[in-house]
Write a protein that holds these residues in place. Structure first.
Motif, PDB file in Angstrom:
ATOM      1  N   HIS A   1      12.242   7.457  -7.051  1.00 21.46           N
ATOM      2  CA  HIS A   1      12.647   6.047  -7.018  1.00 21.46           C
ATOM      3  C   HIS A   1      14.126   5.977  -6.653  1.00 21.46           C
ATOM      4  O   HIS A   1      14.965   6.612  -7.294  1.00 21.46           O
ATOM      5  N   ARG A   2      14.418   5.222  -5.609  1.00 18.77           N
ATOM      6  CA  ARG A   2      15.806   5.049  -5.199  1.00 18.77           C
ATOM      7  C   ARG A   2      16.257   3.627  -5.510  1.00 18.77           C
ATOM      8  O   ARG A   2      15.550   2.663  -5.210  1.00 18.77           O
ATOM      9  N   THR A   3      17.438   3.512  -6.115  1.00 20.86           N
ATOM     10  CA  THR A   3      18.025   2.201  -6.400  1.00 20.86           C
ATOM     11  C   THR A   3      19.411   2.133  -5.779  1.00 20.86           C
ATOM     12  O   THR A   3      20.271   2.962  -6.067  1.00 20.86           O
ATOM     13  N   VAL A   4      19.597   1.149  -4.919  1.00 20.86           N
ATOM     14  CA  VAL A   4      20.908   0.887  -4.314  1.00 20.86           C
ATOM     15  C   VAL A   4      21.518  -0.314  -5.015  1.00 20.86           C
ATOM     16  O   VAL A   4      20.875  -1.369  -5.100  1.00 20.86           O
TER      17      VAL A   4
ATOM     18  N   VAL B   1      23.834  -6.722  -7.117  1.00 20.53           N
ATOM     19  CA  VAL B   1      22.551  -6.682  -6.415  1.00 20.53           C
ATOM     20  C   VAL B   1      21.965  -5.293  -6.604  1.00 20.53           C
ATOM     21  O   VAL B   1      22.629  -4.289  -6.316  1.00 20.53           O
ATOM     22  N   ARG B   2      20.741  -5.220  -7.103  1.00 18.92           N
ATOM     23  CA  ARG B   2      20.038  -3.939  -7.234  1.00 18.92           C
ATOM     24  C   ARG B   2      18.745  -4.021  -6.430  1.00 18.92           C
ATOM     25  O   ARG B   2      17.909  -4.887  -6.675  1.00 18.92           O
ATOM     26  N   TYR B   3      18.588  -3.089  -5.494  1.00 18.59           N
ATOM     27  CA  TYR B   3      17.423  -3.091  -4.612  1.00 18.59           C
ATOM     28  C   TYR B   3      16.818  -1.695  -4.641  1.00 18.59           C
ATOM     29  O   TYR B   3      17.500  -0.703  -4.342  1.00 18.59           O
ATOM     30  N   GLY B   4      15.539  -1.596  -5.044  1.00 20.06           N
ATOM     31  CA  GLY B   4      14.932  -0.289  -5.207  1.00 20.06           C
ATOM     32  C   GLY B   4      13.572  -0.162  -4.567  1.00 20.06           C
ATOM     33  O   GLY B   4      12.888  -1.151  -4.285  1.00 20.06           O
ATOM     34  N   GLU B   5      13.184   1.090  -4.336  1.00 19.84           N
ATOM     35  CA  GLU B   5      11.875   1.382  -3.761  1.00 19.84           C
ATOM     36  C   GLU B   5      11.313   2.644  -4.389  1.00 19.84           C
ATOM     37  O   GLU B   5      12.046   3.618  -4.629  1.00 19.84           O
TER      38      GLU B   5
ATOM     39  N   PRO C   1       0.805  -1.229   0.000  1.00 17.21           N
ATOM     40  CA  PRO C   1       0.000   0.000   0.000  1.00 17.21           C
ATOM     41  C   PRO C   1       0.835   1.275   0.000  1.00 17.21           C
ATOM     42  O   PRO C   1       0.428   2.283  -0.593  1.00 17.21           O
ATOM     43  N   ASP C   2       1.993   1.247   0.668  1.00 20.11           N
ATOM     44  CA  ASP C   2       2.776   2.474   0.792  1.00 20.11           C
ATOM     45  C   ASP C   2       3.920   2.593  -0.215  1.00 20.11           C
ATOM     46  O   ASP C   2       4.485   3.678  -0.387  1.00 20.11           O
ATOM     47  N   SER C   3       4.304   1.488  -0.891  1.00 19.38           N
ATOM     48  CA  SER C   3       5.429   1.573  -1.825  1.00 19.38           C
ATOM     49  C   SER C   3       5.519   0.325  -2.692  1.00 19.38           C
ATOM     50  O   SER C   3       4.892  -0.703  -2.405  1.00 19.38           O
ATOM     51  N   THR C   4       6.325   0.425  -3.717  1.00 20.59           N
ATOM     52  CA  THR C   4       6.665  -0.710  -4.566  1.00 20.59           C
ATOM     53  C   THR C   4       8.155  -0.960  -4.441  1.00 20.59           C
ATOM     54  O   THR C   4       8.959  -0.030  -4.524  1.00 20.59           O
ATOM     55  N   ARG C   5       8.500  -2.223  -4.235  1.00 18.78           N
ATOM     56  CA  ARG C   5       9.930  -2.562  -4.129  1.00 18.78           C
ATOM     57  C   ARG C   5      10.290  -3.586  -5.193  1.00 18.78           C
ATOM     58  O   ARG C   5       9.499  -4.454  -5.554  1.00 18.78           O
ATOM     59  N   ASN C   6      11.515  -3.464  -5.677  1.00 19.06           N
ATOM     60  CA  ASN C   6      12.003  -4.402  -6.678  1.00 19.06           C
ATOM     61  C   ASN C   6      13.417  -4.830  -6.338  1.00 19.06           C
ATOM     62  O   ASN C   6      14.179  -4.078  -5.718  1.00 19.06           O
ATOM     63  N   LEU C   7      13.751  -6.032  -6.744  1.00 18.16           N
ATOM     64  CA  LEU C   7      15.056  -6.619  -6.449  1.00 18.16           C
ATOM     65  C   LEU C   7      15.541  -7.382  -7.669  1.00 18.16           C
ATOM     66  O   LEU C   7      14.760  -8.064  -8.344  1.00 18.16           O
ATOM     67  N   SER C   8      16.816  -7.257  -7.959  1.00 22.08           N
ATOM     68  CA  SER C   8      17.412  -8.061  -9.029  1.00 22.08           C
ATOM     69  C   SER C   8      18.819  -8.463  -8.623  1.00 22.08           C
ATOM     70  O   SER C   8      19.521  -7.716  -7.935  1.00 22.08           O
ATOM     71  N   ILE C   9      19.209  -9.678  -9.024  1.00 20.88           N
ATOM     72  CA  ILE C   9      20.577 -10.139  -8.792  1.00 20.88           C
ATOM     73  C   ILE C   9      21.117 -10.700 -10.101  1.00 20.88           C
ATOM     74  O   ILE C   9      20.376 -11.286 -10.893  1.00 20.88           O
ATOM     75  N   ASP C  10      22.399 -10.497 -10.324  1.00 22.29           N
ATOM     76  CA  ASP C  10      23.054 -10.998 -11.533  1.00 22.29           C
ATOM     77  C   ASP C  10      24.380 -11.639 -11.157  1.00 22.29           C
ATOM     78  O   ASP C  10      25.147 -11.076 -10.358  1.00 22.29           O
ATOM     79  N   PHE C  11      24.640 -12.808 -11.732  1.00 19.76           N
ATOM     80  CA  PHE C  11      25.922 -13.487 -11.566  1.00 19.76           C
ATOM     81  C   PHE C  11      26.606 -13.532 -12.934  1.00 19.76           C
ATOM     82  O   PHE C  11      26.000 -13.974 -13.910  1.00 19.76           O
ATOM     83  N   GLU C  12      27.845 -13.116 -12.985  1.00 17.51           N
ATOM     84  CA  GLU C  12      28.619 -13.173 -14.227  1.00 17.51           C
ATOM     85  C   GLU C  12      29.937 -13.904 -13.986  1.00 17.51           C
ATOM     86  O   GLU C  12      30.735 -13.488 -13.141  1.00 17.51           O
ATOM     87  N   ARG C  13      30.132 -15.005 -14.707  1.00 16.58           N
ATOM     88  CA  ARG C  13      31.392 -15.747 -14.599  1.00 16.58           C
ATOM     89  C   ARG C  13      32.287 -15.320 -15.756  1.00 16.58           C
ATOM     90  O   ARG C  13      31.965 -15.531 -16.926  1.00 16.58           O
ATOM     91  N   VAL C  14      33.390 -14.703 -15.413  1.00 16.50           N
ATOM     92  CA  VAL C  14      34.292 -14.151 -16.418  1.00 16.50           C
ATOM     93  C   VAL C  14      35.311 -15.204 -16.840  1.00 16.50           C
ATOM     94  O   VAL C  14      35.927 -15.859 -15.995  1.00 16.50           O
TER      95      VAL C  14
END
Length: 280
Positions: free
Chosen positions: A229-232, A245-249, A102-115
């Protein structure tokens, strides 16, 4: 002319060839002064974890408060996440989650990259180090903080692409961190002031004790009259694997600014859990 039997002639030729080989210890293909080619060692990690199963359900519920308010079928679907589209799952995988409360929307994404380095003279670790450094440089952690408030508790209007300040007070570009934060920036250790203190450094910075190298970026944006919108983002490298790791609200109210401190703490905590997952 003396007659030499065929058997004796063959034996003589064999002796001559043998003698020639002994005179050339390095063999026919060896050339004096030719360099010795040393192949760089491969990276520590040969596989990547399943990204959508890398985050425990309890952690996801904490990061995405809106999930707990859903009915069980929708809750399970939300917790499964959505796998990123990739054409080489041995090299790069990812997963995203989103939840509305009700007060916000949050999103999360993670990525793994093998070099992987395709240069035999360059190790996978060295190649991964170069890729990580490029990402850190692109974040431009040393960029000055804009004058408007972007940190915790700020109610000032935000400009597009504004990064978090140390104190989060409107008009305070450097924040209230004082000598502690200044020493931290100079040393590049990424250590912040004592947790909970008013002078805690929340600026984009290098982090310590996370993988082989890590940094945190904090970006506050707003397009037009929509809510801010803040993304850390927390990016770290461990051997030849780079994790993002990207975490936003985005709050429901236009006047509310997402809490930088909370998002940063939770993003860092998740990054440290993922570092453990990779090492298992």
């Amino acid at each position: 002319m003396a007659y030499v039997p065929g058997v004796a002639l063959l034996a003589a030729l064999a002796v001559g060839c043998s003698a020639g080989s002994e005179d050339s210890p390095s063999g026919a293909d060896s050339k004096p002064g030719s360099p010795t080619v040393t192949t760089a060692p491969p990276g520590k990690y040969r596989t990547l974890p399943a990204p959508c199963r890398a985050v425990p359900g309890s952690t996801l519920k904490d990061l995405l408060p809106g999930v707990s308010e859903l009915a069980q079928p929708q809750q399970r679907k939300a917790l499964r996440g959505t796998a990123s589209v990739t054409y080489d799952t041995d090299r790069k995988v990812g997963c995203t989650w989103k939840a509305d409360a009700p007060d916000s929307t949050r999103n999360l994404s993670i990525d793994f990259e093998r070099v992987v380095s395709y240069d035999p003279a360059v190790s996978d670790d060295d190649r991964a180090r170069a890729v990580y450094v490029k990402k850190e440089n692109a974040a431009d952690l040393s960029a000055p903080t804009p004058g408007t408030g972007a940190g915790k508790g700020s109610t000032g209007s935000a400009e597009d692409g504004e990064r978090a300040g140390a104190s989060g007070k409107p008009g305070d570009a450097q924040g209230a961190a004082g000598p502690s934060a200044e020493a931290d920036t100079g040393g590049g250790t990424g250590a912040s002031a004592s947790p909970g203190s008013s002078d805690e450094d929340l600026r984009p910075r290098v982090l310590d004790r996370l993988g082989d190298a890590a940094f945190l970026d904090d970006l506050l944006t707003r397009a037009g009259s929509t809510a801010q919108h803040r993304t850390v983002s927390v990016v770290f490298r461990t051997s030849n694997v780079i994790v993002t790791v990207r975490y936003g609200e985005q709050p429901a109210l236009v006047t509310k600014v997402p809490d930088s401190k909370e998002l940063q703490e939770k993003a860092q905590a998740l990054a440290r859990k993922l570092a453990e997952v990779i090492s298992e």
